[in-house]
Design an enzyme around this catalytic site. Structure first.
Site, mmCIF file in Angstrom:
data_model
loop_
_atom_site.group_PDB
_atom_site.id
_atom_site.type_symbol
_atom_site.label_atom_id
_atom_site.label_comp_id
_atom_site.label_asym_id
_atom_site.label_seq_id
_atom_site.Cartn_x
_atom_site.Cartn_y
_atom_site.Cartn_z
ATOM 1 N N ASP A 87 4.792 -2.165 -4.915
ATOM 2 C CA ASP A 87 4.906 -0.753 -4.554
ATOM 3 C C ASP A 87 4.678 0.136 -5.768
ATOM 4 O OD1 ASP A 87 5.692 1.431 -2.624
ATOM 5 O OD2 ASP A 87 7.269 1.675 -4.134
ATOM 6 N N GLU A 134 -2.797 -1.053 2.717
ATOM 7 C CA GLU A 134 -2.152 -2.355 2.934
ATOM 8 C C GLU A 134 -3.218 -3.447 3.084
ATOM 9 O OE1 GLU A 134 1.052 -2.998 2.766
ATOM 10 O OE2 GLU A 134 2.076 -1.110 3.190
ATOM 11 N N GLY A 171 0.837 -1.185 0.000
ATOM 12 C CA GLY A 171 0.000 0.000 0.000
ATOM 13 C C GLY A 171 0.870 1.233 0.000
ATOM 14 N N ASP A 222 5.299 -5.907 3.240
ATOM 15 C CA ASP A 222 6.221 -5.101 4.038
ATOM 16 C C ASP A 222 5.480 -4.420 5.195
ATOM 17 O OD1 ASP A 222 4.876 -2.992 2.814
ATOM 18 O OD2 ASP A 222 6.596 -2.307 1.659
#
Length: 140
Positions: free
Chosen positions: A129, A47, A10, A69
């Site tokens: 990303d 996310e 996100g 992540d």
């Protein structure tokens, strides 16, 4: 049961602010990329949305290895936060709507989690990303 890899990320500019999410599903050499965004959101919501949309894209029960992540996402599952939040009636929990939707979408699957450091050269995380940032930028 099929084994699927789901890489999620996100992105948000400001918190809250415009945001985007990216998810990459991999199964037997095939790859499907998903992404989307919102005009006013938070990084954690993006996310969670990436995870939710990746899970919703699966058409049958799978073993899903989630790579993210987001410590927020990983720890909620791996540290028992979700069970505790549910037991306490979701009081004072941010993003309850998304957490409940994620749990529902996860129900038919077996999930495992792997945390990777963001922006550290992990190729799939970097691609997720990119997808998230592209979507975020559309909503600026």
């Amino acid at each position: 049961m099929k084994r699927v890899r789901l890489v999620t990320d996100g992105a948000c500019s400001g918190n809250p602010g415009p945001g985007g999410w990216g998810a990459i599903l991999s199964f037997q050499g095939r790859v499907k990329e998903l992404s989307g965004g919102e005009g006013n959101t938070t990084n954690n919501r993006m996310e969670l949305t990436a995870l939710l949309m990746g899970l919703k894209a699966l058409k049958e029960p799978c073993e899903v290895h989630v790579v993210t992540d987001s410590k927020y996402v990983c720890d909620a599952f791996l540290q028992g936060w979700l069970a505790n939040w549910e037991k306490k009636g979701w009081k004072k929990v941010a993003n309850v709507d998304l957490w409940q939707a994620v749990l529902e979408a996860a129900r038919p699957h077996r999930l495992s989690f792997e945390w990777v450091r963001g922006h550290a050269g992990h190729p799939e995380n970097e691609r997720a990303d990119q997808l998230a940032v592209q979507e975020r930028d559309k909503h600026r």
